[in-house]
Scaffold this motif. Sequence first.
Motif: not given
Length: 123
Positions: A114, A3-4, A20, A1
């Motif tokens: 993301g 995530v930004e 990121c 996973q």
Amino acid sequence: QLVESGGGLVQPGGSLRLSCAASGFTLTNYAIGWFRQAPGKEREAVSCISSVGGRTGVADSVKGRFTISRGDAKNTVYLQMNSLRPEDTAVYYCAILGVCPNNPADAPYASNWGQGTQVTVSP
């Protein structure tokens, strides 16, 4: 996973740094790319960084203004964006790449996208 984060509203000529971050795996093992998509436009590959050696690829549209880097201790890849223009307005995404070519648009595939972070450049 992936995530930004780090998006927001900025005036033309301003700067933002996108992050990121990865959970559950080590980001340094993978080539990572940044992409963007503006309303009504196709997704554009912006920049990438290789898994080994830190070699980077940058799109002509952002060359000299955007810089990709790794924060290895924090399992994060950054996109430093300077001299922002209204045409940089888009949702920015990061993804895992197989390789990072000189032109990030030539990357054969991207995965583990993301959710994106919005960047708006406006007076």
